[in-house]
Structure formats: structure tokens, C-alpha cells
Design an enzyme around this catalytic site. Structure first.
Site, short mmCIF file in Angstrom:
data_model
loop_
_atom_site.label_atom_id
_atom_site.label_comp_id
_atom_site.label_asym_id
_atom_site.label_seq_id
_atom_site.Cartn_x
_atom_site.Cartn_y
_atom_site.Cartn_z
N ASP A 66 3.47 -2.41 8.44
CA ASP A 66 2.69 -2.89 7.29
C ASP A 66 2.00 -1.75 6.56
O ASP A 66 1.77 -1.83 5.36
CB ASP A 66 1.66 -3.93 7.73
CG ASP A 66 2.34 -5.27 7.85
OD1 ASP A 66 3.00 -5.51 8.88
OD2 ASP A 66 2.27 -6.06 6.89
N ALA B 202 5.58 -7.11 4.80
CA ALA B 202 4.97 -6.19 3.81
C ALA B 202 5.80 -6.01 2.53
O ALA B 202 5.27 -6.20 1.42
CB ALA B 202 4.69 -4.86 4.48
#
Ligand code: MRU
Length: 348
Positions: free
Chosen positions: A236, A47
Site C-alpha cells: 500500500d 492500492a
């Protein structure tokens, strides 16, 4: 520590993570579409690293806009930003980085377009460098949760490669190692793309941190044998109630950890939070090509024509998460209160 991404004159060079650990190859992105493809095809992944790549990609794209008129420039830039946001849907950091770059363009509405382009490139470099500092802080904050002599289970890769550098979950592990704690890491291979065996094992071996790989389905076996002291993974996207999206398989690890009374920690920067999202059910989950499950390196594993499902992430409900380590502080349950307090104080 292997670098993830850098400016290379007027191009962006990305370590191609699809080829690691066999080959350390730079993938050179010359256009903003090249960067979108690199994110989509996971030459760069994780991420925070996706956020860094998106900011650099937009800075690169802005260089190709030919108009000197601010309104026309903004129109083209916003279209690039829209396309960039679609590259991968789950990581909050992607949207966070795109919005930060849009903020630069909006703030500079009285400047010449050339100046805005320069500022965008500078901002992307700041995002990269700040991400490394943030991860070092996460590492320092998380240290207290790692007992000496611990065996730590991690999943996927939340290391230097998944970020601007240093890593989130692996940042905490790295910090514990640097502080002289005697630790060992067990990483599951992380099917289907094997980020655990390929990337996490690679990073830990480079740092001389003892690492052992297991198959994904062996985690419960080792927890029950009391061979794991804690689990730490990245994220994430984290909703306002603490529900967390991370690599597929994280949820089952969390349930197994609770069943075996093992602490389960998330390490993530504030840019991974989505404080406007009520809960994890609202987090978009990326569905990837079923071919990633049925084949590996171009070799079909199953019978020809076999179908597969390939969600890239799952949601771990907040009730399974013992703490969330951020660069600011360690959040403890109940997360609804601790996350809104944290974001309240960040916005002040
Ligand atoms: O599909 P990937 O490899 O991008 O998934 C990565 C993860 O799930 C990581 O754990 C997460 O992005 C955190 S990285 C610091």
C-alpha cells in the site's frame, strides 16, 4: 479477467467487491461522493484500484462544477481533491492519483473549463489503462524470481481486482503461469474481510491456477514443513528505506519467512512508493471499525459489547524483504540506495 472499474456514460461502474465471489454486481457511482463512499466502504479496494477510482471520481466531480471561471473551478476542484485524499489514509496511490489530476488542472490554466473537464476524464482513463500495462511489466520482471514447480504463499488480494487489471503480486503469479511454469498458490484467508478466500481464490480459480486456502495462523506451520518456496505480496505504501505497508498480517509472514529461510517479495508499481517518507513508522495506518472483527455479514461473532482493535495494515521492515518488484526493475537491498537511484532516474 474480471474488470474492476469502468466509465459507464457519465457514471462510474465499480464491481462491488464486498459481494464477491457470490454476486458479480456493478455499483453505479453517479457523484463524486458516491466514489468516496465506495472507496471507504471497500466496494473497491487495493492500492492501485483506489488510485484509479480516485482519478475517475475527481473527473466525475469536475463535471458537476458549474462555473466557467478558471479560478472558481480550481477552488471547487481542490476542495474535492482534499476530500478524496481522506477516503483511505494508507495507500500512496490515492494521493498519487489525486495529485496527478490536480496537475492537469494546473497545467491547463489557459484553457476553457469545459476542455479541462474533458481532459480530466481522459486522464482517468489513461491512469486505468496504464495501470494494467504497468502490472503486466511487473509480471514480466518478477518472472525470474519464480522457480518452476514453486508453491507460492500470498496474502490478501493483490490481483486484478486490487488494480486496474492483471494485478501486482498476482500479476507475477499470472505471468509465471502464462509462461508455462508449474506453480501452486497458497493464500491465507485474510481476516477480517477475507480478501484471500473471497477474492484471490476467486481470481486464481478463474485462471485455472491451482490455489489452496489456509487460515491466517497456519502460515508458519506450512513454512516449517517446507511446503512454501516463496512469499509474494503487494503493498500500500513503500517508504524511502524500503519499509512497506500492506494488509495486516504481512509483517508476521515476513518474520516467519526469514526464520524459515524463504524469500519474501513485494510487487508494487512506482505509484505505491513514497520516496519523501524516511521510514515505515511515518506511514499512516488506517484503523477500521472494530465491528469488522467482532461480526461477519451482520452476525455478531463474540459476546455482545466485546471490544476489538482493527488496524487494516502493518509495516514490514525492509530487512525482511528479499526484493521489491517494480515495472522498472527489481530492487534489491539496501533499499535506501536502490529506491533513491530509481526515483532519481525517473525524475530525470
Ligand atoms: O484493505 P485492502 O483490501 O484495500 O488492502 C489491500 C492490500 O493490502 C493489498 O495487498 C495492497 O493494496 C496491494 S494491491 C495490488
Amino acid at each position: 479477467m474480471i474488470p474492476t472499474i469502468k466509465w459507464d456514460n457519465n457514471c462510474i461502474a465499480i464491481i462491488d467487491q464486498r459481494k464477491l465471489p457470490r454476486k458479480k454486481e456493478w455499483l453505479v457511482c453517479r457523484t463524486f461522493q458516491d466514489v468516496i463512499s465506495a472507496i471507504r466502504e471497500m466496494a473497491i479496494r487495493g492500492a492501485p484500484a483506489i488510485g484509479v477510482a480516485a482519478s475517475m471520481g475527481l473527473a466525475l466531480g469536475s463535471q458537476t462544477i458549474t462555473t466557467e471561471n478558471y479560478e472558481a473551478f480550481t477552488r471547487e476542484f481542490l476542495e474535492m481533491a482534499r476530500q478524496m485524499k481522506l477516503a483511505r489514509p494508507t495507500a500512496a496511490n490515492l494521493r498519487w492519483a489525486v495529485e496527478r489530476m490536480i496537475g492537469i488542472v494546473e497545467m491547463m490554466n489557459h484553457n476553457a473549463v469545459e476542455e479541462i473537464k474533458g481532459a480530466l476524464k481522459k486522464e482517468s482513463q489513461i491512469i486505468l489503462e496504464t495501470d494494467i500495462q504497468i502490472n503486466q511489466k511487473i509480471g514480466q520482471n518478477g518472472l525470474q524470481l519464480i522457480p518452476d514447480n514453486a508453491t507460492i504463499l500470498t496474502h490478501c488480494n493483490a490481483g486484478a481486482l486490487a488494480t486496474g487489471g492483471y494485478g501486482t503480486a498476482l500479476g507475477v503469479i499470472r505471468a509465471a503461469h502464462e509462461a508455462g511454469k508449474d506453480i501452486r498458490v497458497i493464500v491465507d484467508e485474510t481476516r477480517p474481510l477475507l480478501q484471500g478466500v473471497r477474492l484471490t481464490a476467486f481470481e486464481l480459480i478463474e485462471e485455472n491456477i491451482p490455489v489452496t486456502v489456509i487460515v491466517d495462523s497456519a502460515a508458519g506451520y506450512f513454512m516449517r514443513k517446507k511446503m512454501i518456496d516463496l512469499v509474494i505480496i503487494g503493498a500500500d505504501r513503500i517508504a524511502s528505506n524500503g519499509d512497506t505497508a500492506n494488509k495486516i498480517g504481512s509483517y508476521q509472514l515476513a518474520v516467519l519467512a526469514k526464520e524459515n529461510t524463504i524469500p519474501f517479495y513485494i510487487a508494487a508499481p512506482l505509484s505505491t512508493f513514497d520516496p519523501d517518507l524516511k521510514n515505515g513508522d511515518l506511514i499512516p495506518i488506517e484503523e477500521r471499525d472494530p465491528g469488522e472483527v467482532t461480526s461477519f455479514n451482520g452476525h455478531l461473532l463474540g459476546p455482545k459489547g466485546v471490544d476489538a482493535l482493527n488496524p487494516a495494515f502493518d509495516i514490514t521492515p525492509a530487512k525482511y524483504i528479499s526484493a521489491i518488484i517494480t515495472e522498472r526493475e527489481i530492487l534489491k537491498p539496501p533499499y535506501k540506495g536502490s529506491i533513491s537511484d530509481l526515483f532519481g532516474s525517473v525524475l530525470k
